[in-house]
Design a protein around this motif. Structure first.
Motif, PDB file in Angstrom:
ATOM      1  N   GLY A  36       0.831  -1.195   0.000  1.00 47.59           N
ATOM      2  CA  GLY A  36       0.000   0.000   0.000  1.00 47.59           C
ATOM      3  C   GLY A  36       0.865   1.245   0.000  1.00 47.59           C
ATOM      4  N   TYR A  37       0.260   2.339   0.411  1.00 48.82           N
ATOM      5  CA  TYR A  37       0.987   3.609   0.452  1.00 48.82           C
ATOM      6  C   TYR A  37       0.538   4.400   1.663  1.00 48.82           C
ATOM      7  CZ  TYR A  37      -3.227   5.824  -1.507  1.00 48.82           C
ATOM      8  OH  TYR A  37      -4.507   6.296  -1.707  1.00 48.82           O
ATOM      9  N   GLU A  38       1.290   5.450   1.974  1.00 53.19           N
ATOM     10  CA  GLU A  38       0.985   6.270   3.147  1.00 53.19           C
ATOM     11  C   GLU A  38       0.706   7.703   2.747  1.00 53.19           C
ATOM     12  OE1 GLU A  38       4.155   5.816   6.022  1.00 53.19           O
ATOM     13  OE2 GLU A  38       3.029   4.205   6.990  1.00 53.19           O
ATOM     14  N   PRO A  84      -4.409   0.706   1.289  1.00 49.32           N
ATOM     15  CA  PRO A  84      -4.047  -0.240   0.227  1.00 49.32           C
ATOM     16  C   PRO A  84      -3.947   0.467  -1.124  1.00 49.32           C
ATOM     17  CG  PRO A  84      -6.308  -0.608   0.959  1.00 49.32           C
ATOM     18  CD  PRO A  84      -5.720   0.443   1.846  1.00 49.32           C
ATOM     19  N   ASP A  85      -3.204  -0.136  -2.036  1.00 47.43           N
ATOM     20  CA  ASP A  85      -2.970   0.461  -3.354  1.00 47.43           C
ATOM     21  C   ASP A  85      -4.247   0.687  -4.157  1.00 47.43           C
ATOM     22  OD1 ASP A  85      -0.180   0.710  -3.167  1.00 47.43           O
ATOM     23  OD2 ASP A  85       0.112  -1.390  -3.706  1.00 47.43           O
ATOM     24  N   ASN A  86      -5.280  -0.105  -3.909  1.00 50.10           N
ATOM     25  CA  ASN A  86      -6.502   0.021  -4.719  1.00 50.10           C
ATOM     26  C   ASN A  86      -7.437   1.139  -4.247  1.00 50.10           C
ATOM     27  OD1 ASN A  86      -7.241  -1.295  -2.365  1.00 50.10           O
ATOM     28  ND2 ASN A  86      -8.700  -2.641  -3.370  1.00 50.10           N
ATOM     29  N   ILE A  87      -7.108   1.830  -3.156  1.00 55.28           N
ATOM     30  CA  ILE A  87      -7.908   2.961  -2.673  1.00 55.28           C
ATOM     31  C   ILE A  87      -7.194   4.242  -3.089  1.00 55.28           C
ATOM     32  CG2 ILE A  87      -8.893   4.129  -0.663  1.00 55.28           C
ATOM     33  CD1 ILE A  87     -10.127   1.421  -1.034  1.00 55.28           C
ATOM     34  N   LEU A 110     -12.265   9.083   6.213  1.00 49.76           N
ATOM     35  CA  LEU A 110     -11.851   9.776   4.996  1.00 49.76           C
ATOM     36  C   LEU A 110     -13.083  10.099   4.165  1.00 49.76           C
ATOM     37  CD1 LEU A 110      -8.777   7.599   3.975  1.00 49.76           C
ATOM     38  CD2 LEU A 110      -8.779   9.779   5.187  1.00 49.76           C
ATOM     39  N   GLN A 111     -13.164  11.341   3.705  1.00 49.42           N
ATOM     40  CA  GLN A 111     -14.253  11.759   2.834  1.00 49.42           C
ATOM     41  C   GLN A 111     -13.650  12.175   1.505  1.00 49.42           C
ATOM     42  OE1 GLN A 111     -16.389  14.820   4.951  1.00 49.42           O
ATOM     43  NE2 GLN A 111     -17.614  13.321   6.043  1.00 49.42           N
ATOM     44  N   PRO A 112     -13.918  11.391   0.461  1.00 49.38           N
ATOM     45  CA  PRO A 112     -13.328  11.719  -0.842  1.00 49.38           C
ATOM     46  C   PRO A 112     -13.896  13.010  -1.407  1.00 49.38           C
ATOM     47  CG  PRO A 112     -14.717   9.758  -0.976  1.00 49.38           C
ATOM     48  CD  PRO A 112     -14.715  10.195   0.442  1.00 49.38           C
ATOM     49  N   GLY A 113     -13.038  13.751  -2.070  1.00 50.76           N
ATOM     50  CA  GLY A 113     -13.455  14.988  -2.725  1.00 50.76           C
ATOM     51  C   GLY A 113     -13.884  14.713  -4.160  1.00 50.76           C
ATOM     52  N   GLY A 114     -13.933  15.757  -4.956  1.00 49.79           N
ATOM     53  CA  GLY A 114     -14.374  15.630  -6.337  1.00 49.79           C
ATOM     54  C   GLY A 114     -13.314  15.927  -7.365  1.00 49.79           C
ATOM     55  N   SER A 115     -12.082  16.115  -6.931  1.00 51.81           N
ATOM     56  CA  SER A 115     -11.000  16.454  -7.850  1.00 51.81           C
ATOM     57  C   SER A 115     -10.699  15.294  -8.801  1.00 51.81           C
ATOM     58  CB  SER A 115      -9.743  16.803  -7.057  1.00 51.81           C
ATOM     59  OG  SER A 115      -8.650  17.022  -7.923  1.00 51.81           O
ATOM     60  N   LEU A 116     -10.239  15.634  -9.983  1.00 47.84           N
ATOM     61  CA  LEU A 116      -9.833  14.605 -10.947  1.00 47.84           C
ATOM     62  C   LEU A 116      -8.420  14.097 -10.666  1.00 47.84           C
ATOM     63  CD1 LEU A 116     -11.295  16.159 -14.220  1.00 47.84           C
ATOM     64  CD2 LEU A 116     -12.297  14.393 -12.759  1.00 47.84           C
ATOM     65  N   ASP A 117      -7.649  14.868  -9.880  1.00 47.85           N
ATOM     66  CA  ASP A 117      -6.292  14.461  -9.501  1.00 47.85           C
ATOM     67  C   ASP A 117      -6.349  13.689  -8.190  1.00 47.85           C
ATOM     68  OD1 ASP A 117      -5.200  15.854 -11.692  1.00 47.85           O
ATOM     69  OD2 ASP A 117      -5.188  17.718 -10.531  1.00 47.85           O
ATOM     70  N   ASN A 118      -5.527  12.642  -8.093  1.00 49.70           N
ATOM     71  CA  ASN A 118      -5.481  11.822  -6.881  1.00 49.70           C
ATOM     72  C   ASN A 118      -4.259  12.167  -6.038  1.00 49.70           C
ATOM     73  OD1 ASN A 118      -7.813  10.365  -7.491  1.00 49.70           O
ATOM     74  ND2 ASN A 118      -6.679   8.875  -8.713  1.00 49.70           N
ATOM     75  N   LEU A 119      -4.376  11.873  -4.747  1.00 49.84           N
ATOM     76  CA  LEU A 119      -3.229  12.024  -3.848  1.00 49.84           C
ATOM     77  C   LEU A 119      -2.201  10.948  -4.175  1.00 49.84           C
ATOM     78  CD1 LEU A 119      -5.196  12.611  -0.529  1.00 49.84           C
ATOM     79  CD2 LEU A 119      -3.702  14.259  -1.648  1.00 49.84           C
ATOM     80  N   SER A 120      -0.950  11.309  -4.132  1.00 53.66           N
ATOM     81  CA  SER A 120       0.150  10.372  -4.377  1.00 53.66           C
ATOM     82  C   SER A 120       0.738   9.924  -3.050  1.00 53.66           C
ATOM     83  CB  SER A 120       1.244  11.057  -5.201  1.00 53.66           C
ATOM     84  OG  SER A 120       0.740  11.484  -6.435  1.00 53.66           O
ATOM     85  N   PRO A 121       1.439   8.795  -3.035  1.00 57.98           N
ATOM     86  CA  PRO A 121       2.088   8.353  -1.797  1.00 57.98           C
ATOM     87  C   PRO A 121       2.940   9.459  -1.190  1.00 57.98           C
ATOM     88  CG  PRO A 121       2.247   6.640  -3.451  1.00 57.98           C
ATOM     89  CD  PRO A 121       1.665   7.858  -4.134  1.00 57.98           C
ATOM     90  N   GLY A 122       2.770   9.676   0.111  1.00 53.13           N
ATOM     91  CA  GLY A 122       3.520  10.705   0.821  1.00 53.13           C
ATOM     92  C   GLY A 122       2.849  12.065   0.848  1.00 53.13           C
ATOM     93  N   ASP A 123       1.770  12.259   0.065  1.00 52.88           N
ATOM     94  CA  ASP A 123       1.067  13.545   0.051  1.00 52.88           C
ATOM     95  C   ASP A 123       0.347  13.790   1.379  1.00 52.88           C
ATOM     96  OD1 ASP A 123       1.908  14.110  -2.493  1.00 52.88           O
ATOM     97  OD2 ASP A 123      -0.031  13.747  -3.456  1.00 52.88           O
TER      98      ASP A 123
END
Length: 150
Positions: A36-38, A84-87, A110-123
């Motif tokens: 996964g990622y953090e 996990p990587d799939n979230i 966690l409440q997902p937003g509406g942006s088209l860009d995703n958070l990257s690992p470490g963000d």
């Protein structure tokens, strides 16, 4: 060895085996996923959250809080969140501290937003809401009732 002492020995062994099973189960429930990622999130108050606390998305457990540290420059509590990587979360997602009930523990929602860009690992998740202290809410209520009666 008599039959009574053999029965006591077997019963004691079963009790120890069940206790060991509970310890293994409890330990595995707190483990962070291997892959996964953090992400990080900085909170003004992280009361009720500790290392190993659940991270939920739409009420479903999806990860764990892997570490909590105090930032000495901002005096905010920084939580590292393992997912996990799939979230994949949009970059404008929010992290809120919620409680399971009046006497229950706390978890990170966690409440997902509406942006088209995703958070990257470490963000960092920048939109956060810290813990709400039940005691401070009760004190505000008592203070407001006292000032209304004057």
């Amino acid at each position: 060895m008599s039959d009574d002492s053999r029965a006591e020995l077997i019963a004691g062994g079963l009790v120890l085996a069940v206790a060991a099973g509970f310890l293994v189960f409890a330990g595995s429930a707190r483990m962070v996923p291997a892959s996964g990622y953090e992400l990080t999130a900085a909170f003004p108050s992280i009361e009720g959250i500790e290392k190993g606390s659940e991270v939920r998305l739409a009420g479903v457990p999806v990860g764990r809080v892997s570490d909590i540290r105090l930032n000495p420059e901002t005096y905010y509590a920084e939580a590292r969140i393992s997912l996990p990587d799939n979230i994949l979360l949009p970059s404008d997602s929010a992290a809120l501290i919620q409680s399971d009930g009046l006497l229950g523990g706390a978890y990170l929602e966690l409440q997902p937003g509406g942006s088209l860009d995703n958070l990257s690992p470490g963000d960092e998740i920048e939109d956060v809401q810290g813990a709400v202290s039940l005691l401070s809410l009760m004190m505000k209520f008592v203070d407001s009732q006292a000032s209304n009666s004057e």
